[in-house]
Design a protein around this motif. Structure first.
Motif, PDB file in Angstrom:
ATOM      1  N   VAL A 101     -53.884  18.981   1.407  1.00 26.41           N
ATOM      2  CA  VAL A 101     -53.553  19.973   0.509  1.00 26.41           C
ATOM      3  C   VAL A 101     -52.489  19.654  -0.101  1.00 26.41           C
ATOM      4  O   VAL A 101     -51.164  20.359  -0.064  1.00 26.41           O
ATOM      5  CB  VAL A 101     -53.362  21.494   1.038  1.00 26.41           C
ATOM      6  CG1 VAL A 101     -54.678  21.964   1.473  1.00 26.41           C
ATOM      7  CG2 VAL A 101     -52.462  21.203   2.507  1.00 26.41           C
ATOM      8  N   PRO A 102     -52.422  18.646  -1.059  1.00 26.81           N
ATOM      9  CA  PRO A 102     -51.098  17.941  -1.753  1.00 26.81           C
ATOM     10  C   PRO A 102     -50.483  19.128  -2.731  1.00 26.81           C
ATOM     11  O   PRO A 102     -49.160  19.090  -3.092  1.00 26.81           O
ATOM     12  CB  PRO A 102     -51.515  16.950  -2.532  1.00 26.81           C
ATOM     13  CG  PRO A 102     -53.070  17.133  -2.730  1.00 26.81           C
ATOM     14  CD  PRO A 102     -53.480  17.841  -1.424  1.00 26.81           C
ATOM     15  N   GLU A 103     -51.373  20.101  -3.079  1.00 23.78           N
ATOM     16  CA  GLU A 103     -50.694  21.193  -3.971  1.00 23.78           C
ATOM     17  C   GLU A 103     -49.732  22.227  -3.439  1.00 23.78           C
ATOM     18  O   GLU A 103     -48.942  22.711  -3.925  1.00 23.78           O
ATOM     19  CB  GLU A 103     -51.886  21.932  -4.800  1.00 23.78           C
ATOM     20  CG  GLU A 103     -52.667  22.995  -3.879  1.00 23.78           C
ATOM     21  CD  GLU A 103     -53.707  21.831  -3.019  1.00 23.78           C
ATOM     22  OE1 GLU A 103     -54.723  22.754  -2.275  1.00 23.78           O
ATOM     23  OE2 GLU A 103     -53.894  20.802  -3.252  1.00 23.78           O
ATOM     24  N   ALA A 104     -49.724  21.961  -1.993  1.00 26.53           N
ATOM     25  CA  ALA A 104     -48.850  22.977  -1.421  1.00 26.53           C
ATOM     26  C   ALA A 104     -47.576  22.268  -1.125  1.00 26.53           C
ATOM     27  O   ALA A 104     -46.307  22.932  -0.802  1.00 26.53           O
ATOM     28  CB  ALA A 104     -49.135  23.063   0.041  1.00 26.53           C
ATOM     29  N   GLY A 105     -47.208  20.969  -1.634  1.00 25.72           N
ATOM     30  CA  GLY A 105     -45.947  20.183  -1.751  1.00 25.72           C
ATOM     31  C   GLY A 105     -45.314  19.927  -3.088  1.00 25.72           C
ATOM     32  O   GLY A 105     -45.979  20.486  -3.762  1.00 25.72           O
ATOM     33  N   ILE A 106     -44.460  19.389  -2.988  1.00 23.95           N
ATOM     34  CA  ILE A 106     -43.919  18.726  -4.340  1.00 23.95           C
ATOM     35  C   ILE A 106     -43.723  17.393  -4.111  1.00 23.95           C
ATOM     36  O   ILE A 106     -42.655  16.907  -3.509  1.00 23.95           O
ATOM     37  CB  ILE A 106     -42.521  19.733  -4.624  1.00 23.95           C
ATOM     38  CG1 ILE A 106     -42.732  21.325  -4.508  1.00 23.95           C
ATOM     39  CG2 ILE A 106     -42.098  19.156  -6.025  1.00 23.95           C
ATOM     40  CD1 ILE A 106     -41.575  21.966  -5.016  1.00 23.95           C
ATOM     41  N   SER A 107     -44.552  16.623  -4.753  1.00 22.20           N
ATOM     42  CA  SER A 107     -44.495  15.232  -4.449  1.00 22.20           C
ATOM     43  C   SER A 107     -43.527  14.559  -5.620  1.00 22.20           C
ATOM     44  O   SER A 107     -43.906  14.891  -6.766  1.00 22.20           O
ATOM     45  CB  SER A 107     -45.788  14.494  -4.602  1.00 22.20           C
ATOM     46  OG  SER A 107     -45.779  13.108  -4.643  1.00 22.20           O
ATOM     47  N   PRO A 108     -42.842  13.536  -5.254  1.00 25.04           N
ATOM     48  CA  PRO A 108     -41.987  13.052  -6.449  1.00 25.04           C
ATOM     49  C   PRO A 108     -42.861  11.520  -6.964  1.00 25.04           C
ATOM     50  O   PRO A 108     -42.515  10.938  -7.927  1.00 25.04           O
ATOM     51  CB  PRO A 108     -40.692  12.379  -5.529  1.00 25.04           C
ATOM     52  CG  PRO A 108     -41.223  12.191  -4.351  1.00 25.04           C
ATOM     53  CD  PRO A 108     -42.243  13.010  -4.068  1.00 25.04           C
ATOM     54  N   ALA A 109     -44.137  11.485  -6.459  1.00 27.44           N
ATOM     55  CA  ALA A 109     -44.828  10.273  -6.980  1.00 27.44           C
ATOM     56  C   ALA A 109     -45.003  10.198  -8.721  1.00 27.44           C
ATOM     57  O   ALA A 109     -44.620   9.036  -9.023  1.00 27.44           O
ATOM     58  CB  ALA A 109     -46.350  10.348  -6.336  1.00 27.44           C
ATOM     59  N   MET A 110     -45.391  11.091  -8.978  1.00 29.95           N
ATOM     60  CA  MET A 110     -45.577  11.055 -10.681  1.00 29.95           C
ATOM     61  C   MET A 110     -44.200  11.020 -11.328  1.00 29.95           C
ATOM     62  O   MET A 110     -44.096  10.308 -12.257  1.00 29.95           O
ATOM     63  CB  MET A 110     -46.239  12.515 -11.118  1.00 29.95           C
ATOM     64  CG  MET A 110     -47.670  12.495 -10.890  1.00 29.95           C
ATOM     65  SD  MET A 110     -48.704  11.226 -11.276  1.00 29.95           S
ATOM     66  CE  MET A 110     -48.587  11.167 -13.169  1.00 29.95           C
ATOM     67  N   ALA A 111     -43.245  11.317 -10.974  1.00 30.31           N
ATOM     68  CA  ALA A 111     -42.025  11.557 -11.400  1.00 30.31           C
ATOM     69  C   ALA A 111     -41.373   9.871 -11.339  1.00 30.31           C
ATOM     70  O   ALA A 111     -41.089   9.285 -12.310  1.00 30.31           O
ATOM     71  CB  ALA A 111     -40.947  12.268 -10.879  1.00 30.31           C
ATOM     72  N   VAL A 112     -41.651   9.493 -10.130  1.00 25.02           N
ATOM     73  CA  VAL A 112     -41.185   7.903 -10.075  1.00 25.02           C
ATOM     74  C   VAL A 112     -42.072   7.103 -11.051  1.00 25.02           C
ATOM     75  O   VAL A 112     -41.223   6.125 -11.755  1.00 25.02           O
ATOM     76  CB  VAL A 112     -41.711   7.689  -8.631  1.00 25.02           C
ATOM     77  CG1 VAL A 112     -41.501   5.917  -8.483  1.00 25.02           C
ATOM     78  CG2 VAL A 112     -40.819   8.087  -7.617  1.00 25.02           C
ATOM     79  N   SER A 113     -43.316   7.282 -11.235  1.00 24.32           N
ATOM     80  CA  SER A 113     -44.117   6.246 -12.210  1.00 24.32           C
ATOM     81  C   SER A 113     -43.471   6.629 -13.690  1.00 24.32           C
ATOM     82  O   SER A 113     -43.478   5.772 -14.265  1.00 24.32           O
ATOM     83  CB  SER A 113     -45.709   6.660 -11.938  1.00 24.32           C
ATOM     84  OG  SER A 113     -45.921   7.993 -12.229  1.00 24.32           O
ATOM     85  N   ARG A 114     -43.310   7.903 -14.003  1.00 23.92           N
ATOM     86  CA  ARG A 114     -42.721   8.340 -15.344  1.00 23.92           C
ATOM     87  C   ARG A 114     -41.366   7.707 -15.510  1.00 23.92           C
ATOM     88  O   ARG A 114     -41.282   7.016 -16.596  1.00 23.92           O
ATOM     89  CB  ARG A 114     -42.844   9.767 -15.373  1.00 23.92           C
ATOM     90  CG  ARG A 114     -44.304  10.505 -15.530  1.00 23.92           C
ATOM     91  CD  ARG A 114     -44.166  11.932 -15.555  1.00 23.92           C
ATOM     92  NE  ARG A 114     -43.380  12.648 -16.723  1.00 23.92           N
ATOM     93  CZ  ARG A 114     -42.834  13.601 -17.049  1.00 23.92           C
ATOM     94  NH1 ARG A 114     -43.218  14.483 -16.105  1.00 23.92           N
ATOM     95  NH2 ARG A 114     -42.285  14.084 -18.109  1.00 23.92           N
ATOM     96  N   ILE A 115     -40.695   7.767 -14.625  1.00 29.19           N
ATOM     97  CA  ILE A 115     -39.190   7.432 -14.862  1.00 29.19           C
ATOM     98  C   ILE A 115     -39.257   5.778 -14.975  1.00 29.19           C
ATOM     99  O   ILE A 115     -38.744   5.133 -15.879  1.00 29.19           O
ATOM    100  CB  ILE A 115     -38.439   7.578 -13.772  1.00 29.19           C
ATOM    101  CG1 ILE A 115     -38.250   9.224 -13.618  1.00 29.19           C
ATOM    102  CG2 ILE A 115     -36.923   6.840 -13.685  1.00 29.19           C
ATOM    103  CD1 ILE A 115     -37.474   9.566 -12.399  1.00 29.19           C
ATOM    104  N   ILE A 116     -39.954   5.100 -14.076  1.00 29.31           N
ATOM    105  CA  ILE A 116     -40.084   3.688 -14.314  1.00 29.31           C
ATOM    106  C   ILE A 116     -40.810   3.173 -15.463  1.00 29.31           C
ATOM    107  O   ILE A 116     -40.137   2.296 -16.113  1.00 29.31           O
ATOM    108  CB  ILE A 116     -41.013   3.116 -13.096  1.00 29.31           C
ATOM    109  CG1 ILE A 116     -40.228   3.039 -11.784  1.00 29.31           C
ATOM    110  CG2 ILE A 116     -41.522   1.581 -13.300  1.00 29.31           C
ATOM    111  CD1 ILE A 116     -41.231   2.762 -10.339  1.00 29.31           C
ATOM    112  N   ALA A 117     -41.751   3.713 -15.967  1.00 27.97           N
ATOM    113  CA  ALA A 117     -42.175   3.648 -17.236  1.00 27.97           C
ATOM    114  C   ALA A 117     -41.136   3.853 -18.526  1.00 27.97           C
ATOM    115  O   ALA A 117     -41.143   3.050 -19.488  1.00 27.97           O
ATOM    116  CB  ALA A 117     -43.729   4.406 -17.487  1.00 27.97           C
TER     117      ALA A 117
END
Length: 390
Positions: free
Chosen positions: A198-214
């Motif tokens: 249930v990843p929607e129950a958390g707040i993952s930094p994964a997308m932020a990391v990929s966006r910041i690197i790009a």
């Protein structure tokens, strides 16, 4: 080139190999400093200053007449790199190695000290500085801030750094810009974990990391070091735990920022932080940051560079004229705030692995060349009588 006989060179090479086997990283160079003092005790320096800016060592050799103070600088510290080598003198400390050639730079300075033992300056004084913590950019700043430095404050300061990618014993030196300014930036993103089902129950930094690197790539400008040049290099990304059932709740990104001028660094830093803050807000993350290892740009003084030029000409060394300035950084640049200073790059060969590579090794053939350049500088500023003249 000054003559070092085979016995002298054998002793210097053996000492370099001993240093190579026992590397100490920035801030931990206590044994290396003690080794320097012991190895050069028989050169009879007029003054020995220890614990300078940490574990730094300065050896002072006085002339008989008044004159300028000339500082020659090398570095004590090694890197946190595991050496990949079959050398008989490879590092004995796992995860630590002299992969920038500071063992060789110290040996060049030892060769200078051995010559000063029999050829004291005619005037002024020569100060041989074995500087701590160059690799973290803290060493020069700490040395200059140490009250003990005031007693040896130089009129001129010179440094040599070996450089793979330049032909062996060729030199690159010029007045003006030599290196970039560089700063480390650490970004910490915090959300919360969840069960992986249930990843929607958390707040993952994964997308932020990929966006910041790009997005970091969009801040870069130019390939040549000139006004407006910018470079952002991602050096480390850590996120979550090495498991399969838990989504990440935090992440850390480390990067290096580079600009030609010290003053331009603030603009690049603020642009990067603006991207990070905006992205973190959109991804419902909290953000923290810290800056580290601020290397000031190295700008060679015109007079000091011309003195190095004279030493190069005196040794009839070949030059590389299309190499400078470089993207790399060196904390020697800070000495320019206190004295007329110049940094010279000495070619380590076209096929040698680059510094900071795990299979790099300093070429021993550069020991007499580097020493000759430093001695040429001292002769021009302080006068070095021929052996037997004093």
């Amino acid at each position: 080139m000054p003559h070092f006989d085979d016995t002298e060179l054998d002793a210097l090479r053996a000492w370099r190999h001993k240093l190579h086997q026992q590397p100490e990283v920035s801030g931990e160079e206590a044994e290396t400093a003690r080794e320097v003092v012991a190895f050069l005790a028989d050169t009879r320096p007029d003054e020995v200053i220890t614990d300078l800016g940490g574990h730094g060592v300065a050896l002072v050799y006085n002339g008989t007449e008044p004159g300028p103070a000339v500082l020659l600088r090398c570095e004590l510290d090694a890197l946190q790199i595991h050496e990949i080598s079959d050398l008989p003198y490879r590092s004995l400390k796992d995860g630590k190695a002299h992969m920038c050639g500071h063992d060789g730079h110290m040996t060049i300075m030892a060769a200078v000290a051995r010559r000063l033992a029999v050829q004291r300056p005619a005037r002024g004084r020569a100060v041989l500085l074995f500087q701590p913590a160059e690799e973290t950019a803290h060493g020069a700043e700490a040395v200059l801030a140490d009250p003990k430095f005031d007693a040896i404050a130089p009129d001129y300061a010179f440094a040599i750094h070996n450089m793979p990618g330049l032909p062996l014993a060729h030199v690159a030196v010029a007045a003006g810009q030599i290196t970039c300014a560089s700063m480390g930036l650490r970004i910490e993103l915090t959300g919360k974990t969840s069960h992986a089902s249930v990843p929607e129950a958390g707040i993952s930094p994964a997308m932020a990391v990929s966006r910041i690197i790009a997005a970091a790539r969009t801040l870069e400008a130019g390939d040549v070091v000139e006004p407006g040049f910018r470079r952002v290099t991602i050096t480390s990304v850590q996120m979550g735990k090495p498991v399969f059932g838990i989504t990440p709740g935090s992440a850390e990104i480390r990067m290096t920022l580079r600009t030609p001028q010290n003053e331009a660094m603030n603009g690049l830093l603020e642009d990067m932080l603006g991207i990070v803050r905006e992205t973190a807000a959109q991804e419902r993350l909290t953000v923290d940051h810290s800056t580290h290892n601020f290397f000031r740009a190295c700008i060679n003084d015109t007079e000091a560079a011309s003195i190095f030029d004279g030493a190069v000409d005196g040794m009839k060394l070949s030059r590389v004229t299309d190499y400078l300035p470089i993207r790399g950084a060196e904390d020697f640049g800070l000495f320019g705030s206190r004295s007329k200073s110049a940094l010279l790059f000495l070619g380590a060969g076209m096929d040698l692995p680059m510094v900071h590579n795990p299979d790099y090794d300093f070429p021993d053939a550069l020991i007499p060349t580097g020493a000759g350049l430093f001695l040429g500088v001292l002769d021009r500023l302080l006068g070095l009588p021929a052996q037997g003249d004093r």
